[in-house]
Design an enzyme around this catalytic site. Structure first.
Site, PDB file in Angstrom:
ATOM      1  N   ASP A   1       0.829  -1.343   0.033  1.00 25.33           N
ATOM      2  CA  ASP A   1      -0.025   0.138   0.037  1.00 25.33           C
ATOM      3  C   ASP A   1       0.893   1.319   0.135  1.00 25.33           C
ATOM      4  OD1 ASP A   1       0.551  -0.765   2.820  1.00 25.33           O
ATOM      5  OD2 ASP A   1      -0.663   1.016   3.408  1.00 25.33           O
TER       6      ASP A   1
ATOM      7  N   GLU B   1      -0.179  -0.735   5.913  1.00 25.10           N
ATOM      8  CA  GLU B   1       0.947  -0.342   6.667  1.00 25.10           C
ATOM      9  C   GLU B   1       0.983   1.182   6.798  1.00 25.10           C
ATOM     10  OE1 GLU B   1       4.989   1.263   7.796  1.00 25.10           O
ATOM     11  OE2 GLU B   1       3.987   1.739   6.259  1.00 25.10           O
TER      12      GLU B   1
END
Length: 378
Positions: free
Chosen positions: A77, A136
């Protein structure tokens, strides 16, 4: 027999799959397609619901003959690109010596380099796993922690883990993280009684109370730092009253603060300290703390040394061992085994025109392969 993987081409493919946190879908398709030909067993699962999910996670394991299990952790991400890029943030472009695109350094480039390094490592060596999340950069509720539960259920337990965060500062290889400070955000809500400013005896102004509470907190010195950690710090990040009228005493006043703390403290103790200081001034004050992660340290030892040796072999640098910077998913993974972090230069992460030097992708691949060979075969 090994297979060749071009880290630049793989980084481009990962960047070209937009994956703003929380990430699912296409970027994991790219990852799976790269890993399966290398002999990895790939498991993907989606966890969580809105607003913090859904999140996709990936666990890939290639079992070797050696006794050591080496884990690599990372995230696919990315943060939103923002406005003002020279070119499309999700259309990777090489201009001169740099590859541009969101996630180039944080941290699709490092993931691509590790996959290329694993491809160049003999399959008969020890076991290699990749622990890859799509959450994250966000709340990290359904990401690495969910992966750890998944690993536990399957009996997957690395002996050591490298997190591929961008830790380098001025040159690739100049810094390795061996720990991180903890992080807690705390909200303080002070109640009052609304009233007309001309009749203060009929009201109870919460603002002076909040100011006294903040002054008491500001006077606290948590510590002077340690051999490995800088001093803990308390920072006020918001004060809110929301009073649009000039002649009204407000009904409440709120503040938010953030504490980054070293391993002399625990998050819950810091929340309790703030709550005590607040209620000494106003017994009805409400305090809410959310702990993002506790401080941890992987003392210098075998893992940091073999990482340093691999870096030195490719760059002639001896990396600084550090605990500076923000948090990472290492704050969760350290519960499994020794963990260190090492990756690309962090100068452009989260910025417009994020970019990685193409040469650094090849050098990082060589360093990661050196780490794997030392960990699995020495």
């Amino acid at each position: 027999m090994t297979h060749a993987v071009d880290p630049v081409a793989l980084a481009q493919a990962l960047i070209a799959a937009p994956s703003i946190s929380p990430a699912t879908g296409a970027v994991f398709d790219v990852m799976e397609a790269a890993l399966i030909p290398l002999g990895f067993t790939v498991e993907r699962f989606i966890d969580g619901i809105e607003p913090d999910g859904p999140v996709e996670n990936l666990l890939a394991v290639r079992t070797g003959k050696g006794p050591v299990h080496f884990g690599f952790a990372g995230h696919l991400d990315v943060v939103p690109p923002g406005v003002g890029w020279t070119s499309d943030a999700f259309a990777p472009e090489i201009r001169g010596e740099l590859l541009y695109g969101r996630g180039a350094v944080d941290m699709k480039g490092a993931i691509a380099a590790f996959v290329a390094a694993a491809a160049a490592t003999p399959p008969e060596a020890g076991t290699i796993s990749l622990i890859i999340t799509g959450d994250e950069e966000g709340p990290a509720i359904f990401g690495t922690r969910a992966l750890m539960e998944h690993m536990d259920a399957r009996g997957v337990k690395p002996d050591m883990i490298l997190v591929g965060e961008p830790t380098s500062v001025n040159r690739l290889g100049d810094m390795v993280k061996i720990g991180r400070r903890g992080s807690v955000n705390i909200w303080i809500d002070v109640p009052g009684t609304q009233g007309h400013v001309a009749y203060p005896h009929l009201a109870d102004n919460p603002i002076p109370k909040l100011v006294k509470i903040l002054a008491a907190i500001d006077a606290v010195s948590l510590d002077a730092g340690t051999d490995w950690f800088q001093p803990s710090n308390i920072e006020f990040t918001d004060i809110e009253v929301g009073n649009g009228a000039t002649n009204v005493i407000p009904a409440s006043a709120r503040a938010r603060l953030s504490i980054r703390f070293n391993d002399q403290h625990r998050g819950a103790d810091l929340v309790a300290m703030v709550e005590r200081l607040a209620r000494d001034v106003e017994p009805e004050a409400k305090v809410l703390g959310k702990i993002s992660g506790e401080a941890f340290l992987t003392p210098p030892g075998d893992l940091s040394e073999l990482v340093a040796e691999a870096i030195h072999a490719e760059t002639d640098l001896r990396p600084e061992l550090s605990t500076t910077g923000g948090t990472s998913d290492a704050r969760f993974l350290h519960a499994l085994c020794p963990v260190v972090e090492f990756g690309l230069l962090n100068a452009t992460m989260h910025k417009l025109d994020e970019a990685v030097a193409v040469d650094d992708l090849h050098k990082l691949t060589a360093i990661y392969r050196g780490i794997l060979m030392r960990a699995l075969l020495d």
